[in-house]
Write a protein that holds these residues in place. Structure first.
Motif, mmCIF file in Angstrom:
data_model
loop_
_atom_site.group_PDB
_atom_site.id
_atom_site.type_symbol
_atom_site.label_atom_id
_atom_site.label_comp_id
_atom_site.label_asym_id
_atom_site.label_seq_id
_atom_site.Cartn_x
_atom_site.Cartn_y
_atom_site.Cartn_z
ATOM 1 N N GLU A 1 0.824 -1.207 0.000
ATOM 2 C CA GLU A 1 0.000 0.000 0.000
ATOM 3 C C GLU A 1 0.860 1.259 0.000
ATOM 4 O O GLU A 1 0.546 2.242 -0.679
ATOM 5 C CB GLU A 1 -0.917 -0.011 1.221
ATOM 6 C CG GLU A 1 -1.773 1.236 1.369
ATOM 7 C CD GLU A 1 -2.518 1.260 2.691
ATOM 8 O OE1 GLU A 1 -3.144 2.298 2.991
ATOM 9 O OE2 GLU A 1 -2.460 0.259 3.421
ATOM 10 N N ARG B 1 -6.710 -0.933 -1.092
ATOM 11 C CA ARG B 1 -6.691 -0.256 0.199
ATOM 12 C C ARG B 1 -6.119 1.147 0.069
ATOM 13 O O ARG B 1 -6.569 2.078 0.751
ATOM 14 C CB ARG B 1 -5.869 -1.055 1.205
ATOM 15 C CG ARG B 1 -5.930 -0.501 2.615
ATOM 16 C CD ARG B 1 -5.143 -1.356 3.584
ATOM 17 N NE ARG B 1 -5.711 -2.678 3.740
ATOM 18 C CZ ARG B 1 -5.249 -3.582 4.605
ATOM 19 N NH1 ARG B 1 -4.206 -3.281 5.386
ATOM 20 N NH2 ARG B 1 -5.809 -4.760 4.684
ATOM 21 N N THR C 1 -8.923 3.264 -1.218
ATOM 22 C CA THR C 1 -9.955 3.458 -0.197
ATOM 23 C C THR C 1 -9.524 4.491 0.834
ATOM 24 O O THR C 1 -10.316 5.369 1.228
ATOM 25 C CB THR C 1 -10.266 2.124 0.492
ATOM 26 O OG1 THR C 1 -10.660 1.161 -0.494
ATOM 27 C CG2 THR C 1 -11.385 2.295 1.508
ATOM 28 N N ARG C 2 -8.289 4.411 1.263
ATOM 29 C CA ARG C 2 -7.796 5.385 2.237
ATOM 30 C C ARG C 2 -7.786 6.799 1.656
ATOM 31 O O ARG C 2 -8.104 7.767 2.354
ATOM 32 C CB ARG C 2 -6.393 5.003 2.695
ATOM 33 C CG ARG C 2 -6.350 3.797 3.617
ATOM 34 C CD ARG C 2 -4.917 3.507 4.040
ATOM 35 N NE ARG C 2 -4.833 2.323 4.875
ATOM 36 C CZ ARG C 2 -4.915 2.345 6.212
ATOM 37 N NH1 ARG C 2 -5.085 3.494 6.839
ATOM 38 N NH2 ARG C 2 -4.823 1.225 6.912
#
Length: 659
Positions: free
Chosen positions: A369, A635, A638-639
């Protein structure tokens, strides 16, 4: 029979129609048929509204032409015949737009090969002009109609019924001059060849615009089109990409015979790609199987290496961190993996962890990520709570060999493998790499035990397995580090400072600007390496950071418990190379921002020289952890969306005050 204006009426359709309105009509078959014929009762028999006179000859028409033209012409008398019964087929085989655009006029293949000349516009003209089909050579009247119709305006329209002329004498004179020019064009060019009808050449009204020789052809390059404002590809690439390979040079393309002019050079390149065009004969060649370093098209050869790395140096990030087994991971790893000091990210990231968190997969997802979609995890391995992850730029995964790993346990009595070593090796182009992360025996006075851990590791680490040694003549069976070109060894070596806590604290307080040269004078590892008792042949970059051990969790203060452990440089990164000056240390530091453990992460940045290789090694074939890649990128997105939403909510929120 003569017209009211005194001009004779002829059997040729073009003369009759020219006298009607002073303008030549469109030659579309449907319009030509409407002007000259109509069906009677649906029986298919053609009747003419105003039949032409049989006694009219073509010689009377030629009175309108200049005397010089008549002298050069050989006229043949033609006796008109009754019209043939037309075949019930389509009147025309050309598109209506083609007739209206005279500059784009093209005859259909069917009309040129039809022996009866009845299925195209040629046949329609012959039938409309009451002239029989002549094989091999056409009459001048037919040629007149065809040529004059080609030069006619598409906006011409019928002005009256057949035989009723409304044009003036001046208009008819103009049409006669056009007919004369039409006959002259037919006489200058060859209208027929080999017994088959062929239209004469059409001279454009205005000269054609000049064609540039150096032009990017859209038809030569269908996969990647060339922008008109990017004709100079090399100049554009230098400004946008910075790194331009010599394999894309125009001189090389011309020298290899791949192109013959600048037009081909521009069309074979793409402004969106740095890929070199591949010739078919190079694809057919199997010379690369011989393992030659200079073979054309070799995947790991010198040409491919220079294309990706003109200076033949890659950037490598190596980090070590003792996580102390904490379940909680840092919120942000950017300061650890992506320090702001270097302007660019590295080509390869290797992270070793000791006493790793219980959820190893979660740790790897966090790494993916943080690094983002430009990197993929080439390989990861674990030995108890020792973790190692290797990330590489996704463009470079094709140049890696199979990845191999091995482990060594130094504490046999322990069920949980907390002490030992984990090694990962692979070949990148023609340079072999070995990465080892270790956790040696702890204790202030256990220097000999730590040296035993080192000796056991270099002897018991069985690498490489299948990947061949790049230089077996300089290898040793007793030392794994001699069997690779570039070796990086990092981890919690647990070497301490041979000084009491009070003295160390006083030195740290006196030099808050990270001047730690006095502390290094008491460092156990520095002393042992200078003696040659450990890490033989290894080097370490200059240390300009404070000791990475031991901190209070969540704080910047060193151990405040009753044990009062002495701050030490337990976490280290050392390196060695077969060739002198192949490895250049760029930065060596710690990350004081991450405070979830009693150790601070330590990292180092290197510039490593890479050599071309042979394609006779087992390749990884672009394999990487795809599932991890997708989870990490999802992810990451999304963050980012959550962060934007929080900022939006914060701006839209308002505070109401009640007085």
């Amino acid at each position: 029979m003569s017209t009211p204006n005194g001009f004779p009426q002829h059997s040729g359709a073009c003369v009759t129609r020219g006298m009607e309105g002073g303008a030549v009509q469109d030659l579309h078959a449907k319009k030509a048929g409407k002007a000259a014929k109509k069906e009677a009762g649906g029986s298919g028999v053609l009747t003419f509204e105003d039949p032409p006179s049989v006694g009219t000859s073509l010689n009377e028409t030629l009175k309108l032409l200049p005397g010089e033209l008549k002298a050069n012409m050989k006229i043949k008398s033609i006796t008109p015949r009754p019209p043939r019964k037309p075949r019930l087929e389509r009147a025309a085989s050309l598109d209506e737009k083609s007739w209206r655009r005279w500059r784009r006029f093209r005859t259909s293949q069917e009309s040129l090969t039809d022996p009866n000349e009845t299925s195209s516009s040629n046949g329609s003209l012959q039938e409309a002009s009451l002239s029989p089909p002549v094989r091999g050579r056409a009459s001048p009247s037919q040629q007149c109609c065809q040529q004059n119709s080609l030069h006619s305006s598409p906006d011409a329209s019928e002005t009256g019924p057949v035989g009723k002329s409304r044009g003036s004498t001046s208009d008819l004179g103009k049409r006669a001059s056009e007919i004369s020019s039409a006959f002259g064009g037919l006489l200058r060019g060859k209208a027929f060849a080999g017994g088959k009808p062929r239209l004469s050449q059409i001279t454009p009204a205005r000269p054609l615009p000049p064609v540039e020789f150096n032009v990017a052809s859209h038809t030569l390059r269908t996969a990647n089109r060339i922008d008109s404002d990017c004709m100079d590809y090399r100049h554009y690439s230098q400004h946008k990409f910075g790194r331009v390979s010599s394999s894309l040079s125009d001189t090389r393309l011309h020298g290899n015979g791949m192109v013959c002019d600048n037009c081909s050079t521009d069309s074979m390149k793409s402004t969106f790609s740095l890929l070199t065009p591949i010739r078919s004969k190079d694809v057919r060649s199997r010379s690369y199987l011989e393992g030659s370093l200079l073979a054309t098209g070799a995947l790991l050869g010198a040409e491919e290496l220079s294309r990706y790395f003109p200076d033949r140096n890659i950037g490598i990030f190596v980090a070590t961190w003792n996580m102390q087994g904490q379940k909680e991971l840092p919120v942000n790893l950017d300061d650890f993996l992506l320090p702001t000091d270097p302007d660019y990210a590295q080509d390869m990231y290797v992270i070793g962890v000791q006493e790793g968190c219980p959820d190893r997969r979660e740790w790897e997802i966090r790494l993916q990520e943080t690094l983002g979609p430009h990197y993929v995890m080439l390989y990861s391995a674990a030995h108890g709570v020792l973790y190692m992850s290797v990330f590489i730029r996704r463009d470079l995964i094709w140049f890696c060999s199979e990845v191999e790993y091995a482990t060594v346990t130094t504490r046999i009595v322990s069920q949980i493998k907390t002490k030992g070593a984990l090694g990962i090796c692979f070949t990148f182009f023609g340079t072999s790499f070995l990465f080892i992360t270790s956790h040696f025996t702890s204790g202030d006075s256990k220097v000999n035990e730590r040296k035993l851990d080192y000796n056991k590791t270099i002897q018991a680490l069985t690498l490489p397995k299948n990947v061949p040694d790049t230089n077996p003549y300089r290898s040793s069976s007793n030392d794994v580090t001699t069997r690779f070109d570039e070796v990086f060894w990092f981890g919690d070596f647990n070497f301490r400072l041979n000084k009491d806590r009070e003295t160390v604290d006083s030195i740290l307080n006196q030099n808050p600007e990270t001047d730690v040269s006095k502390l290094l004078a008491y460092d156990q590892l520095t002393s042992e390496m200078s003696r040659g008792s450990i890490f033989k042949g290894f080097q370490e970059a200059d240390i300009n950071f404070r000791p990475s051990y031991k901190f209070d969790i969540g704080k910047d203060s060193y151990d405040t418990t009753s044990k009062q452990r002495t701050p030490s440089y337990t976490d280290r990164v050392v390196f060695r190379s077969r060739y002198r000056d192949d490895i250049q240390a760029v930065k060596y530091s710690s990350c004081p921002v991450i405070k979830t453990s009693d150790h601070r992460p330590v990292f180092a940045l290197f510039r490593v020289k890479v050599r071309p290789g042979r394609d006779n090694i087992p390749l990884a074939a672009g394999q990487f952890d795809r599932e991890l890649y997708l989870i990490g990128i999802k992810r990451r997105i999304t963050r980012e969306l959550q962060k934007r939403q929080e900022q939006k909510d914060q701006k839209s929120s308002s505070i109401c005050s009640i007085s």
